[in-house]
Each structure stands twice: as C-alpha cells, then as structure tokens.
Design an enzyme around this catalytic site. Structure first.
Site, PDB file in Angstrom:
ATOM      1  N   HIS A   1      45.615  40.470  39.883  1.00  0.00           N
ATOM      2  CA  HIS A   1      44.426  40.077  40.637  1.00  0.00           C
ATOM      3  C   HIS A   1      43.277  39.801  39.719  1.00  0.00           C
ATOM      4  O   HIS A   1      42.966  40.601  39.015  1.00  0.00           O
ATOM      5  CB  HIS A   1      44.171  41.106  41.739  1.00  0.00           C
ATOM      6  CG  HIS A   1      43.653  40.884  42.656  1.00  0.00           C
ATOM      7  ND1 HIS A   1      42.186  40.625  42.804  1.00  0.00           N
ATOM      8  CD2 HIS A   1      43.921  40.250  44.274  1.00  0.00           C
ATOM      9  CE1 HIS A   1      41.710  40.220  44.120  1.00  0.00           C
ATOM     10  NE2 HIS A   1      42.734  40.010  44.791  1.00  0.00           N
ATOM     11  N   HIS A   2      42.512  38.907  40.090  1.00  0.00           N
ATOM     12  CA  HIS A   2      41.095  38.714  39.393  1.00  0.00           C
ATOM     13  C   HIS A   2      40.267  40.050  39.389  1.00  0.00           C
ATOM     14  O   HIS A   2      39.254  40.125  38.551  1.00  0.00           O
ATOM     15  CB  HIS A   2      40.421  37.628  39.856  1.00  0.00           C
ATOM     16  CG  HIS A   2      39.832  36.708  38.696  1.00  0.00           C
ATOM     17  ND1 HIS A   2      39.368  37.419  37.652  1.00  0.00           N
ATOM     18  CD2 HIS A   2      39.146  35.581  38.393  1.00  0.00           C
ATOM     19  CE1 HIS A   2      38.462  36.587  36.777  1.00  0.00           C
ATOM     20  NE2 HIS A   2      38.474  35.452  37.468  1.00  0.00           N
ATOM     21  N   ALA A   3      40.147  40.564  40.307  1.00  0.00           N
ATOM     22  CA  ALA A   3      39.647  41.950  40.485  1.00  0.00           C
ATOM     23  C   ALA A   3      39.727  43.086  39.554  1.00  0.00           C
ATOM     24  O   ALA A   3      38.967  44.001  39.164  1.00  0.00           O
ATOM     25  CB  ALA A   3      39.528  42.700  41.911  1.00  0.00           C
TER      26      ALA A   3
ATOM     27  N   ASN B   1      35.794  42.680  35.310  1.00  0.00           N
ATOM     28  CA  ASN B   1      35.297  41.221  34.944  1.00  0.00           C
ATOM     29  C   ASN B   1      33.728  41.585  33.865  1.00  0.00           C
ATOM     30  O   ASN B   1      32.855  42.012  34.207  1.00  0.00           O
ATOM     31  CB  ASN B   1      35.112  40.429  35.798  1.00  0.00           C
ATOM     32  CG  ASN B   1      36.468  39.975  36.393  1.00  0.00           C
ATOM     33  OD1 ASN B   1      36.960  39.042  35.978  1.00  0.00           O
ATOM     34  ND2 ASN B   1      36.935  40.881  37.305  1.00  0.00           N
TER      35      ASN B   1
ATOM     36  N   MET C   1      43.575  35.314  44.754  1.00  0.00           N
ATOM     37  CA  MET C   1      42.581  35.512  43.478  1.00  0.00           C
ATOM     38  C   MET C   1      43.942  35.957  42.410  1.00  0.00           C
ATOM     39  O   MET C   1      43.516  36.740  41.562  1.00  0.00           O
ATOM     40  CB  MET C   1      41.946  36.939  43.862  1.00  0.00           C
ATOM     41  CG  MET C   1      40.932  36.511  45.107  1.00  0.00           C
ATOM     42  SD  MET C   1      39.674  35.087  44.453  1.00  0.00           S
ATOM     43  CE  MET C   1      39.092  34.774  45.928  1.00  0.00           C
TER      44      MET C   1
END
Length: 471
Positions: free
Chosen positions: A140-142, A322, A23
């Site tokens: 990290h996309h989180a 996000n 990710m």
C-alpha cells in the site's frame, strides 16, 4: 497495543482508497533460475520464504482497528504476519508469454488488500515460457514509497550469484550501528524544533504563493493579445487541459512494459543538453501524443506531467512512509516536432528544479502538503475526476542499481515498478533503471484507455524518432 502516527500524505492515501481507487504500488521482478536449479526449486523457494515469520518495519504495520484508529488512521504492530495470506504462488497458463504475465499482474494489481493484515503481499509466478520466475511484490502506498522500496530490495539482494541464505524482504534487519558513548536521543520537541517547523510552514506558504501568483499572471497573459506566456515559465497547478486521462476510473487495471538500453537515453541527453529524466519525459510525451492521436483524444493544449521528486536523504535507511514531492512540467504534446518538443520539456524541468531548490527539506514537506491539499481532498471525497486536473499524468523515474543483482542463486534480469491510477488520473508511467537498461511500466485503468499496451510500444518508437531528429 503500541500505535504509530502517520504523516498527512499517508493518511490521505488510506482515506482516499476505495474499490476503484486502489492504492497498490508494486515491483515486478523477473529472475533467471540458477543453472543447477532442479524441478523443486520454486517449491523450495516458497517454503523457504515462509520460514521468515517475524516481520520488520514497515512490514509489521497494519491499520489500527480501534475506534480512534478508524477516525485518524494509525499503524499497529504485528509480530508474526500470516504468511499464507502474504505469500502466494501462481502458475501461468501456456504459453507463459508477456501477454499471460501481463494479464495476471493486471488482475493482481486490481485487488484491494485486506486491512486486517499488514498491507503487503509477495506473489511468486512460475510457468513463464522461457523458464524464468516472476516475483510481484505489492504494498500500500501509505506503507511504502517507490524509492524506499527500491533501496530495501537492493539490500535484500546480493551482487554474488552464488550467495545463498538471503532474507525475505519483510524480514530484513539493518546491521546494528554503535552509538557514540554519551549520545542521547530525545523525542521531546524543543523550542528550536517548533521554530524550525513554523519556518518550514512559512517557506512552503511563500512557495505556494509564488506558484499561484504565477498562475494568475499566466492566465492574464493568455487573455491579452500580444502577451504570450514564456516557453520556460513555471507550470502552475490546475492549468492542465481536460483529457481522457482525467476521467472516473474502475477497478480494471492493465499493465504494459517496455525495455530500452539506458546508454541510448544518456547519449540523447548529452546531444540535447538535458538530463536522462528530460529524455524520459520526451519519449513518454512522444508516445502519449501518438497514442492519443490514434484514439482521437489529443487535447489542443500541452499535457502536464506530475513528476515525483524524492527529498529522502540519500543515506537514509528509513523505509517507512513517503518522502516525495511533486513538480509540474509540460510534456509539450501540442508540438509536432520531436526535437522542439524535447527542448520545451528541458526548459520546463529547469524551471521546476529552480523552484524546488529554493526550499529546505522541511519546507519542501510543508510545501507538498499545501500544494497537494486540493488533490488529496478530491481523492478523499471521491471527486477527483469532477474537478480540473492539477496535472494529466504522473511520470516517475526511479534509479535502480547499475550492476546485476541476485537473490538466493537467481539472477534479476528485469525490474519493473508498477504504480497507481486514480480517480481523475487514469494513467501512470513509471520507469526504473537497472543493470544498463531502462524498464518502462504503464499502469492504467483498462476501462478508460483501450489497447494501452500500444502506449508502451509507442514510447519505444518515440525514442527512435528523437534519435533520428538529433543526428
């Protein structure tokens, strides 16, 4: 220890990560050194970066390692991150060209980050043959989304090429704002808040119902002679064709980039009656069509793109988490003529925007959670490549600053956004505008998609083809 909850989408990004489903999102920034830079400039830069030992949100967040945190992920705060882990330095082998840079970034992008630390890293890359320096910033996309990261990077950099003393991105603090006298901020949920949330959920459910109802209608039309689906119909979930783009992936990554003048895209948008984003989709569609024909993998039906759309307020300073939804649009790859393909894409994006415009920001969040639930479940369960794809490829367009930026004397010349292939989504195309150019970055699973560097070049040639077709 103080912990912070994550929203459902960010939890899915954490739960869905594996050794092959990484990710990582990133920026690859290429800087020209100042004219007076000496031989120790890069060494001094790295040492100066490592003096910023206190991180700010979201760079001070790591995954909570408690028993509860392992069941339902939460963020735990870290006062002083280990900068020997977070800040790395690399020297490219000779000749230090685009190939050597691409191979290094591809390798770095395929490395899973250690959850014992906050989920970000900065890699300083020297040895480019033209004397420039690369900064590869990975998160990290989180922890971050692409738009929030762009906004934060803009604040860290300066419009003044002579300015020094700019902070590291992980240590940036917003200027304090005075709160009006008597203002009180309450975190308690009121009855009105609860009703608003329920209304958003119902609005999201109605939007999902309209979309899936349209899917049933479209499938019925396809099965009945004389009742074709309209060209500008809303693209429904799970109507994308099976393709090589949607198989299982490995951890092998390949990055390829291409840069074009933004003015050419804007001129085409005006001639075609669409937007810059429409033309971006059209040139990506043209490049994909040629690439897939070349490897004998073009589906008969048109590919479907997932197009991320931000619903983060323009003046929001919140960089955490996000705030992105997904619109589905056709890429019309079943259409051979470049001009006709572009017209079909424009019609599809208009319908997608009309669909999203009917909802408030809260309703969009509820809609996104409901729409992406099957996709997220496939991601978390590791079956993304074994179910019908919701879309074939993600094509993102990030708006960067129109003027040149500088960081501690260095001038930023190229700004590429590097994104995520997933199980069932082996290709991601992200474009970013900056200082009059449009920087395209293809991120792919190298095992699934051979010679993916050709796709970046073919997108550039698709621009030439579309320009020729509209003269």
């Amino acid at each position: 220890m103080t912990t912070t909850a994550l929203n459902p989408l960010d939890i899915a990004f954490l739960w869905g990560e594996s050794d092959t489903n990484l990710m990582n999102i990133a920026h690859l920034d290429i800087f020209r050194l100042p004219p007076d830079a000496g031989p120790e400039f890069v060494s001094d830069l790295v040492e100066e970066l490592r003096t910023h030992t206190t991180a700010t949100t979201p760079f001070d967040r790591r995954v909570d390692s408690s028993a509860l945190g392992r069941i339902v992920p939460r963020w735990a705060r870290v006062d002083s991150p280990d900068l020997d882990y977070h800040v790395r330095r690399h020297v490219l082998p000779a000749p230090g060209g685009a190939r050597e840079l691409g191979m290094l970034v591809s390798r770095l992008h395929g490395v899973r980050m250690d959850r014992a630390h906050p989920l970000w890293q900065l890699h300083v890359i020297e040895g480019l043959g033209d004397g420039r320096v690369g900064l590869y910033v990975k998160g990290h996309h989180a922890l971050l989304d692409g738009i929030a990261t762009v906004r934060l990077a803009r604040k860290v950099m300066s419009g003044d090429p002579h300015e020094r003393g700019r902070p590291a991105i992980w240590a940036y603090r917003e200027p304090e704002r005075r709160r009006p006298t008597g203002d009180r901020t309450s975190t308690a949920a009121t009855g009105s808040d609860i009703l608003t949330a329920l209304g958003a959920q119902l609005s999201g459910l109605r939007a999902i119902g309209r979309m899936y109802g349209g899917m049933v209608d479209t499938l019925a039309r396809r099965s009945l002679p004389g009742l074709p689906a309209t060209a500008d119909a809303l693209v429904e979930p799970f109507t994308a064709p099976r393709s090589i783009l949607n198989g299982p992936i490995t951890a092998e990554r390949r990055i390829a980039t291409h840069t074009v003048e933004l003015a050419r895209i804007s001129a085409l948008a005006a001639r075609c009656g669409g937007t810059v984003n429409d033309i971006i989709l059209a040139i990506c569609a043209g490049g994909l069509r040629r690439y897939l024909i070349e490897i004998d993998e073009l589906p008969d039906a048109a590919l479907v793109a997932g197009m991320p759309m931000s619903f983060r307020p323009r003046d929001s300073d919140d960089a955490e988490g996000n705030a992105t939804t997904m619109a589905l649009v056709t890429l019309a790859t079943d259409v051979a003529d470049a001009r006709e393909r572009c017209a079909a894409i424009i019609a599809s994006t208009v319908r997608a925007k009309e669909h999203m415009a009917t909802m408030s920001g809260a309703a969009v969040m509820a809609y996104t959670a409901l729409l992406m639930a099957p996709f997220g479940a496939g991601l978390v369960l590791g079956i993304g490549s074994r179910v019908a794809p919701m879309f074939n490829v993600i094509v993102s367009n990030l708006a960067g600053p129109p003027d040149a930026l500088h960081y501690n004397g260095m001038t930023l010349e190229e700004w590429h956004a590097v994104s995520i292939p997933l199980d069932g989504q082996a290709l991601n195309i992200t474009l970013m505008s900056y200082a009059g150019n449009l920087n395209l970055c293809v991120t792919a699973c190298a095992t699934n998609l051979p010679h993916i560097q050709r796709l970046a070049r073919y997108c550039g040639e698709a621009l030439l083809e579309l320009e020729a077709s509209t003269r």
